[in-house]
Design a protein around this motif. Sequence first.
Motif, PDB file in Angstrom:
ATOM      1  N   PHE B  60      -6.231  11.946 -39.491  1.00 32.75           N
ATOM      2  CA  PHE B  60      -4.936  11.394 -39.113  1.00 32.75           C
ATOM      3  C   PHE B  60      -5.025   9.876 -38.986  1.00 32.75           C
ATOM      4  CE2 PHE B  60      -0.733  11.380 -37.714  1.00 32.75           C
ATOM      5  CZ  PHE B  60      -0.587  10.731 -36.504  1.00 32.75           C
ATOM      6  N   VAL B  61      -6.106   9.398 -38.414  1.00 25.19           N
ATOM      7  CA  VAL B  61      -6.277   7.950 -38.321  1.00 25.19           C
ATOM      8  C   VAL B  61      -6.401   7.357 -39.719  1.00 25.19           C
ATOM      9  CG1 VAL B  61      -7.837   6.130 -37.527  1.00 25.19           C
ATOM     10  CG2 VAL B  61      -7.233   8.025 -36.002  1.00 25.19           C
ATOM     11  N   LEU B  68      -0.014   2.477 -42.746  1.00 21.33           N
ATOM     12  CA  LEU B  68       0.203   1.096 -42.319  1.00 21.33           C
ATOM     13  C   LEU B  68       0.101   0.137 -43.506  1.00 21.33           C
ATOM     14  CD1 LEU B  68      -1.740   0.997 -38.913  1.00 21.33           C
ATOM     15  CD2 LEU B  68       0.699   1.342 -39.316  1.00 21.33           C
ATOM     16  N   ILE B  70       0.917   0.893 -46.549  1.00 24.63           N
ATOM     17  CA  ILE B  70       2.181   1.048 -47.270  1.00 24.63           C
ATOM     18  C   ILE B  70       3.259   0.195 -46.616  1.00 24.63           C
ATOM     19  CG2 ILE B  70       4.032   2.680 -47.800  1.00 24.63           C
ATOM     20  CD1 ILE B  70       1.897   4.865 -48.024  1.00 24.63           C
ATOM     21  N   THR B  92      -0.528   8.033 -52.636  1.00 28.07           N
ATOM     22  CA  THR B  92      -0.955   9.383 -52.995  1.00 28.07           C
ATOM     23  C   THR B  92      -1.929   9.928 -51.960  1.00 28.07           C
ATOM     24  OG1 THR B  92      -0.685   8.919 -55.346  1.00 28.07           O
ATOM     25  CG2 THR B  92      -2.085  10.776 -54.752  1.00 28.07           C
ATOM     26  N   GLY B 157       0.696  10.692 -57.021  1.00 27.58           N
ATOM     27  CA  GLY B 157       1.591  11.248 -56.028  1.00 27.58           C
ATOM     28  C   GLY B 157       1.074  12.595 -55.567  1.00 27.58           C
ATOM     29  N   TRP B 158       1.499  13.021 -54.373  1.00 30.45           N
ATOM     30  CA  TRP B 158       0.913  14.260 -53.851  1.00 30.45           C
ATOM     31  C   TRP B 158       1.317  15.454 -54.667  1.00 30.45           C
ATOM     32  CZ3 TRP B 158       2.554  18.638 -50.718  1.00 30.45           C
ATOM     33  CH2 TRP B 158       3.937  18.756 -50.569  1.00 30.45           C
ATOM     34  N   PHE B 408      11.648  14.222 -44.917  1.00 30.71           N
ATOM     35  CA  PHE B 408      10.428  14.979 -44.667  1.00 30.71           C
ATOM     36  C   PHE B 408       9.575  14.364 -43.578  1.00 30.71           C
ATOM     37  CE2 PHE B 408       8.901  12.808 -48.690  1.00 30.71           C
ATOM     38  CZ  PHE B 408       7.796  12.165 -48.176  1.00 30.71           C
ATOM     39  N   SER B 491       6.152   1.348 -37.470  1.00 27.82           N
ATOM     40  CA  SER B 491       4.893   2.032 -37.779  1.00 27.82           C
ATOM     41  C   SER B 491       3.759   1.488 -36.921  1.00 27.82           C
ATOM     42  CB  SER B 491       4.567   1.902 -39.261  1.00 27.82           C
ATOM     43  OG  SER B 491       4.304   0.562 -39.609  1.00 27.82           O
ATOM     44  N   ALA B 495       1.178   3.304 -34.259  1.00 25.87           N
ATOM     45  CA  ALA B 495      -0.268   3.077 -34.192  1.00 25.87           C
ATOM     46  C   ALA B 495      -0.684   2.804 -32.752  1.00 25.87           C
ATOM     47  CB  ALA B 495      -0.655   1.916 -35.099  1.00 25.87           C
TER      48      ALA B 495
HETATM   49  C1  HEA Z   1       1.863  15.076 -42.023  1.00 16.14           C
HETATM   50  C2  HEA Z   1       2.461  14.337 -42.864  1.00 16.14           C
HETATM   51  C3  HEA Z   1       2.748  12.882 -42.767  1.00 16.14           C
HETATM   52  C4  HEA Z   1       2.668  12.030 -41.692  1.00 16.14           C
HETATM   53  C5  HEA Z   1       2.253  12.317 -40.275  1.00 16.14           C
HETATM   54  C6  HEA Z   1       3.065  10.732 -42.189  1.00 16.14           C
HETATM   55  C7  HEA Z   1       3.105   9.580 -41.401  1.00 16.14           C
HETATM   56  C8  HEA Z   1       3.578   8.374 -41.836  1.00 16.14           C
HETATM   57  N1  HEA Z   1       4.077   8.085 -43.087  1.00 16.14           N
HETATM   58 FE1  HEA Z   1       4.095   9.310 -44.673  1.00 16.14          FE
HETATM   59  N2  HEA Z   1       4.158  10.562 -46.245  1.00 16.14           N
HETATM   60  C9  HEA Z   1       3.792  11.887 -46.279  1.00 16.14           C
HETATM   61  C10 HEA Z   1       3.375  12.631 -45.183  1.00 16.14           C
HETATM   62  C11 HEA Z   1       3.189  12.103 -43.901  1.00 16.14           C
HETATM   63  N3  HEA Z   1       3.391  10.809 -43.520  1.00 16.14           N
HETATM   64  C12 HEA Z   1       3.915  12.432 -47.622  1.00 16.14           C
HETATM   65  C13 HEA Z   1       3.623  13.868 -48.045  1.00 16.14           C
HETATM   66  C14 HEA Z   1       4.375  11.381 -48.418  1.00 16.14           C
HETATM   67  C15 HEA Z   1       4.682  11.422 -49.903  1.00 16.14           C
HETATM   68  C16 HEA Z   1       3.513  10.942 -50.658  1.00 16.14           C
HETATM   69  C17 HEA Z   1       3.853  10.907 -52.121  1.00 16.14           C
HETATM   70  O1  HEA Z   1       4.908  10.383 -52.431  1.00 16.14           O
HETATM   71  O2  HEA Z   1       3.047  11.389 -52.901  1.00 16.14           O
HETATM   72  C18 HEA Z   1       4.521  10.237 -47.535  1.00 16.14           C
HETATM   73  C19 HEA Z   1       5.000   9.035 -47.956  1.00 16.14           C
HETATM   74  C20 HEA Z   1       5.244   7.948 -47.130  1.00 16.14           C
HETATM   75  C21 HEA Z   1       5.947   6.763 -47.509  1.00 16.14           C
HETATM   76  C22 HEA Z   1       6.597   6.560 -48.861  1.00 16.14           C
HETATM   77  C23 HEA Z   1       5.661   5.875 -49.774  1.00 16.14           C
HETATM   78  C24 HEA Z   1       6.322   5.695 -51.120  1.00 16.14           C
HETATM   79  O3  HEA Z   1       6.980   6.619 -51.557  1.00 16.14           O
HETATM   80  O4  HEA Z   1       6.143   4.636 -51.710  1.00 16.14           O
HETATM   81  C25 HEA Z   1       5.969   5.935 -46.423  1.00 16.14           C
HETATM   82  C26 HEA Z   1       6.609   4.632 -46.382  1.00 16.14           C
HETATM   83  O5  HEA Z   1       6.773   3.996 -45.427  1.00 16.14           O
HETATM   84  C27 HEA Z   1       5.280   6.608 -45.359  1.00 16.14           C
HETATM   85  C28 HEA Z   1       5.054   6.093 -44.096  1.00 16.14           C
HETATM   86  C29 HEA Z   1       4.477   6.776 -43.069  1.00 16.14           C
HETATM   87  C30 HEA Z   1       4.217   6.203 -41.766  1.00 16.14           C
HETATM   88  C31 HEA Z   1       4.527   4.809 -41.327  1.00 16.14           C
HETATM   89  C32 HEA Z   1       3.633   7.190 -41.024  1.00 16.14           C
HETATM   90  C33 HEA Z   1       3.169   7.062 -39.613  1.00 16.14           C
HETATM   91  O6  HEA Z   1       3.833   7.996 -38.832  1.00 16.14           O
HETATM   92  C34 HEA Z   1       1.710   7.207 -39.502  1.00 16.14           C
HETATM   93  C35 HEA Z   1       1.348   6.812 -38.117  1.00 16.14           C
HETATM   94  C36 HEA Z   1      -0.076   7.026 -37.786  1.00 16.14           C
HETATM   95  C37 HEA Z   1      -0.850   6.066 -37.505  1.00 16.14           C
HETATM   96  C38 HEA Z   1      -0.343   4.693 -37.647  1.00 16.14           C
HETATM   97  C39 HEA Z   1      -2.225   6.360 -37.046  1.00 16.14           C
HETATM   98  C40 HEA Z   1      -3.101   5.212 -37.213  1.00 16.14           C
HETATM   99  C41 HEA Z   1      -3.957   5.060 -36.006  1.00 16.14           C
HETATM  100  C42 HEA Z   1      -4.589   3.965 -35.731  1.00 16.14           C
HETATM  101  C43 HEA Z   1      -4.610   2.826 -36.657  1.00 16.14           C
HETATM  102  C44 HEA Z   1      -5.289   3.908 -34.463  1.00 16.14           C
HETATM  103  C45 HEA Z   1      -6.721   3.649 -34.680  1.00 16.14           C
HETATM  104  C46 HEA Z   1      -7.475   4.489 -33.790  1.00 16.14           C
HETATM  105  C47 HEA Z   1      -8.797   4.569 -33.851  1.00 16.14           C
HETATM  106  C48 HEA Z   1      -9.528   3.846 -34.888  1.00 16.14           C
HETATM  107  C49 HEA Z   1      -9.549   5.386 -32.847  1.00 16.14           C
HETATM  108  N4  HEA Z   1       4.859   7.853 -45.816  1.00 16.14           N
END
Ligand code: HEA
Lengths: 403, 671
Positions: B60-61, B68, B70, B92, B157-158, B408, B491, B495
Amino acid sequence: MSAARRRPGWARLGILVAALALLATACGDKPLDTMDPAGPEAQSIKDLIVPIFIIAGIVFVLVQGAVIALWWKFRVDEPEDPADERPGTYADDEFPDQVHGNLNLEIAWTIIPTVLLAVISVFTLITLFDLDGVDAADDDLRITVVGQQWWWEFQYHLDGNTDTPPDFVTANEMVIPVDQQVPLLITSRDVIHSFWIPRLNGKQDAVPGSEFEWVVEASEIGDFAGQCTEFCGLSHGYMRMFTNAVEPAEFEAWAAEQVQSAPLLDEADEGFEGQQVFLANCASCHIITGVTSHVDADGDNLADVDTWDVYDGANKIVDPAILTAGVAPNLTHLMSRNTYAGSFFDLYDDDGNVNRAELEEWVFNAPEQKPNNPENRQGMTSFVGVLTAEQLDDVVDYLETLE
Amino acid sequence: MAITEEPPLELTTGSAPAIADRPLGVLTRPQGSVGWRSWLFTVDHKRIGIMYGAAALVFFVIGGIEALFIRLQLAQPNGTVLGADLYNQVFTMHGVTMIFLVAMPLGAAFANYLIPIQIGARDVAFPRLNAFSFWCFLGGAIFINTSWVLGGAPDGGWFAYAPNTGVLFSPTNGLDFFAIGLQITGIASLVSAINLIVTVVNLRAPGMTWFKMPVFTWMMLVVQVLLLFAIPVITVALVLLIFDRLYDANFFNVAEGADPLLWEHLFWIFGHPEVYILILPAFGVISEIIPVFSRKPIFGYPFMVFSGIAIGFMGWGVWAHHMFASGIGPISVAAFSISTMFIAVPTGVKILNWLATMYGGRLRFTTPMLFAVGVVSMFTIGGLSGVTHAVSPADTQQTDTYYIVAHFHYVIFGGVILGLFGGMYFWWPKVFGHMLNEKWGKLNFWTMLIGFNLTFGPMHLLGLQGMSRRIQTYSSGQGFDFWNLVSTIGSFVIALSVLIFVMNIWLSKRNAPNLPPPGPDPWDGRSLEWSTASPTPEHNFDYVPDIESLDDFWHRKWGEDENGRIVRLASAAEIAQDGSRTGVHLPSPSYWPIVAATGLPLIGYGLIFNLWLSALGGAVLLGAIYGWIMEPADDPDAGHGHGDEHDDEHGDDGPDDEAPAAETEEVAPVG
Ligand code: HEA
Ligand code: HEA
Ligand code: CUA
Ligand SMILES: [Cu+2]
């Protein structure tokens, strides 16, 4: 205590919803806005979705309202515990009514959404079948739209007969007469792309090996921006296009220009040197009608055959490189367009002059301007180390003559 | 029945043939229950669940960091943080990581840990297969991620639409890592599904009929059935893709007459059940949390169960709603459009039953309750945007824009992630024997909620304004600048929230010795897992419980007096099993699951780079299979001669396993 913390999030969400409602109806500088239709198909879609957004909004308000009301009415305070490490404990006599269920309620909130969705289904089907089908006459203008990494080609059949070679071929910008439904046949030369001019209609995928029918119709004169929306590789984000809706008379004049061939220049003519540079370096990929002659292994001129005839067994292209790079934008009337290279670059500046410096950079090193992969036969190659400064100047001079 | 003959059951303990204890004498089983080796070779479902959870959080991290990147690239028009090729790899891998390496294994963590102790079993049906599943998942996950340093990550892409995934268009090895790696993790999911289904079907405690099972276990059962049917379909698609890429088969080569929509159909026949594989565990989790902190039973239990089954089954009939723009024809579009909409009905039943459970309750907003209510609230937003997608003419405007990215992420982050975070706070004392700190927990929740809405709320607007997904750049003048910046800021708030959670884990662990232990039942829970010690003893229960009702444990603590008022019959401490029993037969650790799982990535690397590596991997796998089969059933010094699949559970222990029931006979249990 927690109430104070909750409010910022909810308030922000409320602001977002309000902003959504406002912006969905406001006009602004949003060339791809799906909620600002300029044609009957896009209008039909908007007319269908706005009531559904309202219904969804009502359901949203009801559910969120219920959550907030339940929190407000039935919350109990945390017990006083200095360590605050044993939350959630209740007193032994602190029990509400132990309701296990209610059949009438279950039936009600199963039936009500079902009825609501049934109504939505009816309107969905009406719109779906309404949008399906073509009203244009058989001899009206038809355009074959071909997606290729990473730009769009438009093959015009002025008499509507898509079984014969097109009258002319152009790229990146599709010109249509206003207030006329223009049937399209959408296909691809390589991978799946998706054709989308959001202010005129929804998307139709361009699938290699298939030709799908679609229509565009503009109710107003203007330039309508589009974007490929199906991921198609490296430069997917740079694959744009425009549809220019003009008066029918203007369309006729434009088409009359487009069917003209470019002249094959003599040594004494201006631009001759540039044409020679072009023939030596560019003609393996690009076509200029009247100047180039691009043939396949069997001697058939590619410009004279339907797109997918090249895949018949008897007429198969020998070099797969041609599949991705051999058919490049037709440059016969390059200067009649406003944009180039997947409509990502403007050909003219605000004063109406050619953006010559940018065009030179493009011709000299296209992969530097827009991600291309010529080593894998995708996109335009680089001429760094190939063209001298003088040759570059000559060939761009020549391009400027292609009105 | 003649088809399979079975003899009468012999329940007496005969003396096992001496040969059974040491068939070869050399393939013994590992010993010891502490140290790193006890984790490497464990077959204990609880440790396996913990390892699934830890691995999922690490990924997840990783996936979050990819997100981030992206957001940084998209924060400004004409961004220069990532080039086009790298951006395509990052989005992807973000999608693949989050779906296959975070959300699915996090659900598996809960399933593995909780299913046996919710149904009164000592372990899963096939403990060594369970260990194999975990190591297979981890091997596949690491395998996919090594693509970054071995030629580049996948960039299709996924959902990797053909023919863009062919060698001609994607010549680097990234997609080979994608196709082979997902087959390896798919094996893990499939084996785990079979294991958990058999556990629920066959190993429930005496008296626990189907409709006395907790909602969580029911939802996990539906998920395993979905996996069982969905994974083989994606396996076929990936096999065809690998044949195309490595052996020049022509399944997706349009020049050879292939139909590229074949991949789309195969992927989405898997992909749509996949989304319910993601959400149903979270639905199960909050179905356990909300009753506890409302102090009421779940409203409409049978409807909750049937709606989960309905969602799982209906999910099989709607896959082409991902293909409304692909040219499948108006009749098919109409059919899938209508069938898709009606999945809102059982989903709505769930939402309304959770609200009805809260109605009239004593609502205590602990951290797990905050997350659970957050799911109800946020998932509804994503569900409603899903219904607008089901309106197929509208979907041709919304598909492949940021509107669908909003849909989604609201259902996945707002449903799955929030739900499973709530589950972690809820069951942390049961798993680790101490609680996560409530103050930090609430801070975690609120920052996550704010960041989440800041990030994904604006995407609805961006999508309706025409911003395509998967584009690495956009120009000023398209109207996208402001909301993209808001999204990027959001985003980083997420984090921050994740950092708060990590810090909470560490601080709570450090402070635990100074606080009173939570005991077996810190929340006055309703289901069976709260009736055993915390942390859960290795053998789960001293005595296999005898189940008489839904929420049986709760009914043993509380009864009704003659006035219908609820009175305490016993405290949790009095009737909970303290885990002190010794000598309980349990499956022994084993070397072979991890050895077998090591062979699969070697085969994968060999397919990509050098077939000798595949031969080595195959030899490792085959050797592990032989070792597995020839391994004695138990630690040879344990003094037991039984098979390790718990087939003798009831025969051996018999009536001794019954917990005393006399105390509850005097008062009629509620319900
Ligand atoms: C479980 C599914 C899941 C989750 C949780 C997320 C979470 C997030 N997603 Fe994602 N996303 C997908 C599944 C998911 N996504 C899928 C399937 C796609 C499509 C891909 C494709 O098109 O093929 C996608 C695509 C996608 C896009 C589109 C990209 C594009 O089409 O060009 C974007 C754009 O902003 C995005 C953003 C985010 C963001 C900001 C988060 C945030 O919520 C994430 C937040 C999490 C963190 C920020 C954790 C980081 C932690 C730290 C940095 C702390 C460090 C700690 C230690 C080191 C101890 N996601
Ligand atoms: C957890 C995962 C999850 C869940 C639960 C859902 C749930 C739903 N999804 Fe979604 N979906 C995805 C994950 C998920 N989806 C992903 C990852 C994609 C894109 C993949 C990609 O392209 O990369 C996708 C894409 C996707 C599409 C394709 C869009 C496109 O590509 O063009 C569609 C179209 O129909 C759709 C519909 C739905 C519907 C109708 C539901 C329903 O189940 C939702 C029902 C819920 C409610 C409606 C809310 C609660 C109900 C009530 C309060 C009752 C009252 C309501 C009404 C009367 C409406 N989803
Ligand atoms: Cu063409 Cu994306
Ligand atoms: Cu789906």
